[in-house]
Motif scaffolding. Sequence first.
Motif, PDB file in Angstrom:
ATOM      1  N   LEU A 277       0.844  -1.202   0.000  1.00 25.64           N
ATOM      2  CA  LEU A 277       0.000   0.000   0.000  1.00 25.64           C
ATOM      3  C   LEU A 277       0.878   1.250   0.000  1.00 25.64           C
ATOM      4  O   LEU A 277       0.663   2.185  -0.778  1.00 25.64           O
ATOM      5  N   GLY A 278       1.881   1.243   0.864  1.00 25.89           N
ATOM      6  CA  GLY A 278       2.758   2.406   0.980  1.00 25.89           C
ATOM      7  C   GLY A 278       3.520   2.691  -0.302  1.00 25.89           C
ATOM      8  O   GLY A 278       3.612   3.844  -0.732  1.00 25.89           O
ATOM      9  N   ILE A 279       4.055   1.645  -0.913  1.00 24.34           N
ATOM     10  CA  ILE A 279       4.836   1.845  -2.144  1.00 24.34           C
ATOM     11  C   ILE A 279       3.923   2.310  -3.277  1.00 24.34           C
ATOM     12  O   ILE A 279       4.227   3.267  -3.980  1.00 24.34           O
ATOM     13  N   SER A 280       2.763   1.636  -3.417  1.00 24.46           N
ATOM     14  CA  SER A 280       1.903   1.909  -4.584  1.00 24.46           C
ATOM     15  C   SER A 280       1.056   3.170  -4.406  1.00 24.46           C
ATOM     16  O   SER A 280       0.769   3.868  -5.369  1.00 24.46           O
ATOM     17  N   GLY A 281       0.658   3.443  -3.163  1.00 24.71           N
ATOM     18  CA  GLY A 281      -0.315   4.516  -2.944  1.00 24.71           C
ATOM     19  C   GLY A 281      -1.694   4.137  -3.479  1.00 24.71           C
ATOM     20  O   GLY A 281      -2.606   4.954  -3.519  1.00 24.71           O
ATOM     21  N   VAL A 282      -1.864   2.865  -3.886  1.00 21.78           N
ATOM     22  CA  VAL A 282      -3.117   2.437  -4.527  1.00 21.78           C
ATOM     23  C   VAL A 282      -3.951   1.568  -3.599  1.00 21.78           C
ATOM     24  O   VAL A 282      -5.110   1.865  -3.306  1.00 21.78           O
ATOM     25  N   SER A 283      -3.379   0.453  -3.114  1.00 26.00           N
ATOM     26  CA  SER A 283      -4.153  -0.527  -2.350  1.00 26.00           C
ATOM     27  C   SER A 283      -3.215  -1.511  -1.668  1.00 26.00           C
ATOM     28  O   SER A 283      -2.059  -1.677  -2.063  1.00 26.00           O
ATOM     29  N   SER A 284      -3.766  -2.181  -0.638  1.00 21.65           N
ATOM     30  CA  SER A 284      -3.002  -3.257   0.007  1.00 21.65           C
ATOM     31  C   SER A 284      -3.357  -4.602  -0.624  1.00 21.65           C
ATOM     32  O   SER A 284      -2.774  -5.622  -0.304  1.00 21.65           O
ATOM     33  N   ASP A 285      -4.341  -4.588  -1.526  1.00 19.90           N
ATOM     34  CA  ASP A 285      -4.842  -5.834  -2.111  1.00 19.90           C
ATOM     35  C   ASP A 285      -4.153  -6.086  -3.452  1.00 19.90           C
ATOM     36  O   ASP A 285      -4.174  -5.226  -4.335  1.00 19.90           O
ATOM     37  N   PHE A 286      -3.570  -7.281  -3.583  1.00 18.26           N
ATOM     38  CA  PHE A 286      -2.789  -7.578  -4.778  1.00 18.26           C
ATOM     39  C   PHE A 286      -3.632  -7.586  -6.050  1.00 18.26           C
ATOM     40  O   PHE A 286      -3.113  -7.343  -7.137  1.00 18.26           O
ATOM     41  N   ARG A 287      -4.934  -7.855  -5.931  1.00 17.59           N
ATOM     42  CA  ARG A 287      -5.783  -7.824  -7.127  1.00 17.59           C
ATOM     43  C   ARG A 287      -5.881  -6.397  -7.659  1.00 17.59           C
ATOM     44  O   ARG A 287      -5.797  -6.165  -8.861  1.00 17.59           O
ATOM     45  N   ASP A 288      -6.027  -5.416  -6.733  1.00 21.92           N
ATOM     46  CA  ASP A 288      -6.086  -4.015  -7.158  1.00 21.92           C
ATOM     47  C   ASP A 288      -4.757  -3.594  -7.781  1.00 21.92           C
ATOM     48  O   ASP A 288      -4.724  -2.832  -8.744  1.00 21.92           O
TER      49      ASP A 288
END
Length: 399
Positions: A277-288
Amino acid sequence: MNVLVINAGSSSLKYQLLNPASGELLAKGLCERIGIDGKFTYKPQVAGKQTLDAIDVAMPTHAEAIEAVLNALVDEKNGVIASMSEIDAVGHRVVHGGEKFASSVVITDEVMDAIYECNPLAPLHNPANLIGIRACQAKMPGVPMVAVFDTAFHQTMPPKAFTYAIPYEYYQKDKMRRYGFHGTSHRYVSQRCAEILGKPIEELKIVSCHLGNGSSITAVDGGKSVDTSMGLTPLAGLPMGTRSGDMDAGIMEYLMKQYNLSMDEMMTILNKKSGVLGISGVSSDFRDLDDAAAEGNQRAALAVEVFAYKVRKMIGEYAAAMGGVDAVIFTAGVGENSADLRLRFVDGLQFMGISIDPEKNNFRGEERIVSPEGSPVKVLVIPTNEELMIAKDTAELVG
Ligand code: ADP
């Protein structure tokens, strides 16, 4: 024999009623928002019985939650047992057993005291586990109860694996050492692995990868945990959904000074705002993350790459720790469901005899061998079942 398995959190309580001998699941569900208002979910696994989905049930404390569970299980219309006497024992998941528990135990007053003494090692989890046990004892007097610890399986680790390179007195005085978690899952899948391969577990060197929202990898040599990636707390090891995993402790000093952060704020960042989540800023869910990466989001792609790279390195690390590897297991949300990530975890490990046949690998959530025929190292996907392991331990201990 039926065992009620309870996993109590501070405001939630998961439960399953199952038969440990046959593995049959009778019912499962969840109590949420305990102490707030109360939502009750009940999923009977018997034909013709009705599911309750997050219905309102007042739960000022865990006692009302347990009462709701018992009422549902024996309900005249939708229950799965005729009376409470059909619950022979209760198995409780307890997160931290410190150095006091190397296996599951029947709960006595002394055991309750010893779990209480482990509270400082898991301040968010153990107190909730104790509340769950006490609530069950109050509602089910006379029913034998067993505690199954996340840490117990890893108590076989040798000192060279569990000792941190900090002044030794902190181990002696404060018990600062690696404990490891997900022990019930690693134990279950490594036992299943030996059964599937038809070999005694004593003869196998296994790298067990539990990759979900929380992730850990364990080296299981001859059926015993000899090293594992989580540490004193479940924050260590692999980067996770929202947890940082291993990092340079110097980062904490820098950020706390730079942004005037309190220790609590720093720990919230590392536990809740880091990881993929922190790296991507998108989600903690791998599908997202997969979806975002497919749409060209570079940071989502990087987050998955950082995770897969660390998994791959750690498989190599634990093979080295054991001086060889016979089997690699993938389990939990990501390990069971993502065919694509499984391929990426073993990418480049062919030199160690570890590879996956892409055709065999194309499925989700089943028990299968995915390495090519004749491969020196077997790669297996094994859905974890911590509840069944807890129920089996419980049945064995209460006879
Ligand atoms: P927990 O640690 O909370 O028990 P799980 O083991 O249930 O977590 O794993 C949940 C994670 O599994 C989700 O956050 C998601 O990232 C991942 N996951 C589930 N299904 C898939 C899938 N098909 N592909 C990729 N990741 C998946």
